[in-house]
Design a protein around this motif. Structure first.
Motif, PDB file in Angstrom:
ATOM      1  N   ALA A  45       0.848  -1.196   0.000  1.00  0.00           N
ATOM      2  CA  ALA A  45       0.000   0.000   0.000  1.00  0.00           C
ATOM      3  C   ALA A  45       0.878   1.238   0.000  1.00  0.00           C
ATOM      4  O   ALA A  45       1.962   1.242   0.585  1.00  0.00           O
ATOM      5  N   VAL A  46       0.416   2.293  -0.652  1.00  0.00           N
ATOM      6  CA  VAL A  46       1.108   3.577  -0.671  1.00  0.00           C
ATOM      7  C   VAL A  46       0.269   4.585   0.095  1.00  0.00           C
ATOM      8  O   VAL A  46      -0.945   4.697  -0.138  1.00  0.00           O
ATOM      9  N   VAL A  47       0.911   5.310   1.008  1.00  0.00           N
ATOM     10  CA  VAL A  47       0.230   6.310   1.832  1.00  0.00           C
ATOM     11  C   VAL A  47       0.789   7.694   1.508  1.00  0.00           C
ATOM     12  O   VAL A  47       2.010   7.894   1.541  1.00  0.00           O
ATOM     13  N   VAL A  48      -0.095   8.637   1.202  1.00  0.00           N
ATOM     14  CA  VAL A  48       0.282  10.018   0.923  1.00  0.00           C
ATOM     15  C   VAL A  48      -0.553  10.921   1.816  1.00  0.00           C
ATOM     16  O   VAL A  48      -1.778  10.762   1.890  1.00  0.00           O
ATOM     17  N   VAL A  49       0.097  11.869   2.501  1.00  0.00           N
ATOM     18  CA  VAL A  49      -0.602  12.804   3.391  1.00  0.00           C
ATOM     19  C   VAL A  49      -0.764  14.143   2.685  1.00  0.00           C
ATOM     20  O   VAL A  49       0.196  14.685   2.122  1.00  0.00           O
ATOM     21  N   ASN A  50      -1.961  14.682   2.724  1.00  0.00           N
ATOM     22  CA  ASN A  50      -2.258  15.972   2.105  1.00  0.00           C
ATOM     23  C   ASN A  50      -2.672  16.994   3.154  1.00  0.00           C
ATOM     24  O   ASN A  50      -3.378  16.680   4.109  1.00  0.00           O
ATOM     25  N   TRP A  51      -2.204  18.216   2.966  1.00  0.00           N
ATOM     26  CA  TRP A  51      -2.718  19.339   3.756  1.00  0.00           C
ATOM     27  C   TRP A  51      -2.778  20.571   2.858  1.00  0.00           C
ATOM     28  O   TRP A  51      -1.788  21.207   2.578  1.00  0.00           O
ATOM     29  N   GLU A  52      -3.960  20.828   2.349  1.00  0.00           N
ATOM     30  CA  GLU A  52      -4.264  22.025   1.570  1.00  0.00           C
ATOM     31  C   GLU A  52      -3.392  22.177   0.326  1.00  0.00           C
ATOM     32  O   GLU A  52      -3.139  23.285  -0.126  1.00  0.00           O
ATOM     33  N   ARG A  53      -2.928  21.066  -0.219  1.00  0.00           N
ATOM     34  CA  ARG A  53      -2.196  21.083  -1.486  1.00  0.00           C
ATOM     35  C   ARG A  53      -2.660  19.908  -2.339  1.00  0.00           C
ATOM     36  O   ARG A  53      -1.893  19.020  -2.696  1.00  0.00           O
ATOM     37  N   ALA A  54      -3.932  19.927  -2.682  1.00  0.00           N
ATOM     38  CA  ALA A  54      -4.490  18.845  -3.487  1.00  0.00           C
ATOM     39  C   ALA A  54      -3.811  18.754  -4.845  1.00  0.00           C
ATOM     40  O   ALA A  54      -3.743  17.669  -5.437  1.00  0.00           O
ATOM     41  N   ASP A  55      -3.286  19.872  -5.357  1.00  0.00           N
ATOM     42  CA  ASP A  55      -2.608  19.847  -6.649  1.00  0.00           C
ATOM     43  C   ASP A  55      -1.343  18.996  -6.591  1.00  0.00           C
ATOM     44  O   ASP A  55      -1.099  18.155  -7.464  1.00  0.00           O
ATOM     45  N   LEU A  56      -0.529  19.214  -5.553  1.00  0.00           N
ATOM     46  CA  LEU A  56       0.680  18.414  -5.392  1.00  0.00           C
ATOM     47  C   LEU A  56       0.340  16.944  -5.172  1.00  0.00           C
ATOM     48  O   LEU A  56       0.951  16.045  -5.761  1.00  0.00           O
ATOM     49  N   THR A  57      -0.625  16.706  -4.296  1.00  0.00           N
ATOM     50  CA  THR A  57      -0.994  15.327  -3.955  1.00  0.00           C
ATOM     51  C   THR A  57      -1.509  14.578  -5.173  1.00  0.00           C
ATOM     52  O   THR A  57      -1.162  13.406  -5.390  1.00  0.00           O
ATOM     53  N   THR A  58      -2.322  15.236  -5.982  1.00  0.00           N
ATOM     54  CA  THR A  58      -2.860  14.590  -7.181  1.00  0.00           C
ATOM     55  C   THR A  58      -1.748  14.186  -8.133  1.00  0.00           C
ATOM     56  O   THR A  58      -1.754  13.076  -8.693  1.00  0.00           O
ATOM     57  N   ALA A  59      -0.748  15.057  -8.329  1.00  0.00           N
ATOM     58  CA  ALA A  59       0.367  14.725  -9.217  1.00  0.00           C
ATOM     59  C   ALA A  59       1.153  13.531  -8.695  1.00  0.00           C
ATOM     60  O   ALA A  59       1.521  12.629  -9.463  1.00  0.00           O
ATOM     61  N   ALA A  60       1.413  13.516  -7.389  1.00  0.00           N
ATOM     62  CA  ALA A  60       2.165  12.405  -6.812  1.00  0.00           C
ATOM     63  C   ALA A  60       1.409  11.092  -6.946  1.00  0.00           C
ATOM     64  O   ALA A  60       1.973  10.055  -7.337  1.00  0.00           O
ATOM     65  N   VAL A  61       0.132  11.113  -6.632  1.00  0.00           N
ATOM     66  CA  VAL A  61      -0.655   9.883  -6.657  1.00  0.00           C
ATOM     67  C   VAL A  61      -0.855   9.379  -8.076  1.00  0.00           C
ATOM     68  O   VAL A  61      -0.828   8.167  -8.328  1.00  0.00           O
ATOM     69  N   ARG A  62      -1.050  10.282  -9.027  1.00  0.00           N
ATOM     70  CA  ARG A  62      -1.216   9.828 -10.411  1.00  0.00           C
ATOM     71  C   ARG A  62       0.027   9.101 -10.918  1.00  0.00           C
ATOM     72  O   ARG A  62      -0.077   8.154 -11.706  1.00  0.00           O
ATOM     73  N   SER A  81      -8.555  22.991   5.495  1.00  0.00           N
ATOM     74  CA  SER A  81      -9.689  23.920   5.611  1.00  0.00           C
ATOM     75  C   SER A  81     -10.216  24.341   4.249  1.00  0.00           C
ATOM     76  O   SER A  81     -11.213  25.058   4.159  1.00  0.00           O
ATOM     77  N   ASP A  82      -9.534  23.912   3.175  1.00  0.00           N
ATOM     78  CA  ASP A  82      -9.999  24.254   1.829  1.00  0.00           C
ATOM     79  C   ASP A  82     -10.822  23.094   1.263  1.00  0.00           C
ATOM     80  O   ASP A  82     -11.346  22.273   2.013  1.00  0.00           O
ATOM     81  N   VAL A  87     -11.767  17.782  -3.953  1.00  0.00           N
ATOM     82  CA  VAL A  87     -10.918  17.718  -5.147  1.00  0.00           C
ATOM     83  C   VAL A  87     -10.265  16.346  -5.273  1.00  0.00           C
ATOM     84  O   VAL A  87     -10.242  15.743  -6.349  1.00  0.00           O
ATOM     85  N   LEU A  88      -9.722  15.838  -4.177  1.00  0.00           N
ATOM     86  CA  LEU A  88      -9.041  14.548  -4.211  1.00  0.00           C
ATOM     87  C   LEU A  88      -9.999  13.419  -4.580  1.00  0.00           C
ATOM     88  O   LEU A  88      -9.652  12.523  -5.356  1.00  0.00           O
ATOM     89  N   ARG A  89     -11.187  13.446  -4.026  1.00  0.00           N
ATOM     90  CA  ARG A  89     -12.155  12.391  -4.335  1.00  0.00           C
ATOM     91  C   ARG A  89     -12.631  12.487  -5.779  1.00  0.00           C
ATOM     92  O   ARG A  89     -12.928  11.459  -6.405  1.00  0.00           O
ATOM     93  N   ARG A  90     -12.698  13.691  -6.306  1.00  0.00           N
ATOM     94  CA  ARG A  90     -13.104  13.852  -7.704  1.00  0.00           C
ATOM     95  C   ARG A  90     -11.988  13.447  -8.662  1.00  0.00           C
ATOM     96  O   ARG A  90     -12.225  12.753  -9.649  1.00  0.00           O
ATOM     97  N   GLU A  91     -10.751  13.872  -8.364  1.00  0.00           N
ATOM     98  CA  GLU A  91      -9.633  13.635  -9.270  1.00  0.00           C
ATOM     99  C   GLU A  91      -9.032  12.234  -9.149  1.00  0.00           C
ATOM    100  O   GLU A  91      -8.400  11.749 -10.087  1.00  0.00           O
ATOM    101  N   LEU A  92      -9.230  11.597  -7.988  1.00  0.00           N
ATOM    102  CA  LEU A  92      -8.625  10.292  -7.733  1.00  0.00           C
ATOM    103  C   LEU A  92      -9.689   9.287  -7.300  1.00  0.00           C
ATOM    104  O   LEU A  92      -9.703   8.816  -6.156  1.00  0.00           O
TER     105      LEU A  92
END
Length: 379
Positions: A45-62, A81-82, A87-92
């Motif tokens: 399993a791969v674990v990625v932590v996000n905090w108000e940077r869904a853009d960065l997280t989406t690129a890493a996970v893709r 808080s954003d 966004v993450l659920r929609r993009e991933l």
């Protein structure tokens, strides 16, 4: 078993990252098209932590999804808080997105993901790091083939972009992003510069400083396989080792949590190794910044705390004296007073909670099976 499929990795910039690894996902199709796991390949399993940077997280996970080597991908939103969760659920859509109510720091977010993961191997990946093809498979296979006492495998982290070193004592241009080498040399982004390493694992010096091994070394530097600790931004952990020593310490909130866990692993007889073929590109401190109040306070505090819990007394005293001296010296000049106040606040925080830290030191001694002196990386 639900397999993670997916998305195209972002186009690579011309920074000299290695070509795609010739490693598979450990799966082979049957006649009816069903994927069957190859014997001996651990569920990962791969674990990625996000905090108000869904853009960065989406690129890493893709990038992880494009490789196809992970059986499960877990993204933990750490109380953003954003609109990160939406966004993450929609993009991933093929990823498990777990939303925490509050930001408990990187350790709490990573632990939430580890607990959610159903796998023998858990890969931790920073959201501001994008892996080269084959990254997950390289970590997984290295751990699967390693000696049983190897608890973690740390990857090869390459700094994003190109960097030029300034002459010692030179002043950087106003407004220029600057990173400091371990030798005090300043480095700035430059299209005419070189690709440099961020980390090949974590080392600890005589003063208790946890630092990236091979920080700003040439990208083709050959690193030893054995290393003191793993980088929490690009590593794989064996579930059985975590069951033995516990997860990341959430009281540290951010910084030194991987170094602290490495101390616990080492004192229970576990080892850490480096996998040179597990490569990621890292936009260093894109989330918090190396001169933020959070970084300055937590880095100074947690260095002392981890030494108090685990290191020999000589290292503890040097770490404490270095922190106090740095804070007092910084008060003498205006440009460094803000940093000095934060460092002294960190020192006061540790001293104020000294009884609890000493109690933790005693508990760690009772749980350990290897003496401090045998583990001390600064010896």
């Amino acid at each position: 078993m639900r397999l993670v499929r997916g998305a195209r990795v972002r186009e690579r910039r011309g920074h000299g990252l290695r070509a795609a690894l010739d490693r598979g996902a450990g799966l082979s199709p049957t006649d009816d098209g069903t994927d069957v796991r190859t014997p001996g390949v651990p569920r990962t399993a791969v674990v990625v932590v996000n905090w108000e940077r869904a853009d960065l997280t989406t690129a890493a996970v893709r990038a992880v999804l494009a490789e196809g080597a992970a059986d499960q991908v877990v993204v933990v939103d750490n109380g953003s808080s954003d609109d990160s969760v939406a966004v993450l659920r929609r993009e991933l859509p093929d990823v498990d997105v777990v939303a925490r109510e509050h930001n408990g720091g990187f350790a709490a977010g990573a632990n939430t993901g580890i607990r959610h993961a159903d796998a023998e191997v858990v890969v931790l990946l920073n959201n501001d790091a994008v892996p080269a093809p084959g990254f997950v498979a390289a970590l997984r296979d290295h751990l699967a083939q390693a000696r049983p006492e190897v608890a973690a495998v740390t990857g090869r982290i390459v700094l994003a972009g190109r960097w030029s070193g300034l002459p010692v004592g030179a002043t950087s241009p106003p407004g220029q992003r600057v990173l400091q080498g371990h030798d005090g040399r300043s480095w700035i982004p430059s299209p005419d510069g070189d690709v440099r390493l961020n980390s090949t694992g974590v080392r600890v010096d005589h003063d208790g400083n946890g630092m990236d091994r091979d920080w700003f070394a040439p990208v083709d530097r050959v690193a030893d396989v054995d290393v003191f600790g793993f980088s929490g931004g690009a590593s794989a952990l064996r579930r059985s080792a975590l069951d033995d020593v516990g997860l990341l310490d959430e009281s540290l909130f951010m910084y030194y949590e991987d170094t602290e866990l490495a101390w616990r692993l080492r004192r229970r007889g576990w080892r850490v190794e480096h996998a040179a073929d597990a490569v990621v590109e890292h936009d260093h401190s894109a989330s918090s910044g190396v001169q933020s109040d959070l970084f300055l306070f937590r880095n100074a505090r947690n260095r002392m705390v981890v030494a108090l819990w685990h290191a020999p007394w000589g290292t503890v005293l040097r770490a404490s004296a270095r922190t106090l001296f740095r804070g007092l010296r910084g008060l003498l000049t205006a440009p460094t007073r803000r940093e000095a106040r934060l460092v002294l606040a960190a020192f006061a925080d540790v001293v104020g909670a000294l009884p609890s830290h000493l109690a933790r030191r005693l508990r760690e001694s009772r749980r350990a099976s290897v003496p401090r002196r045998s583990v001390d990386p600064g010896a």
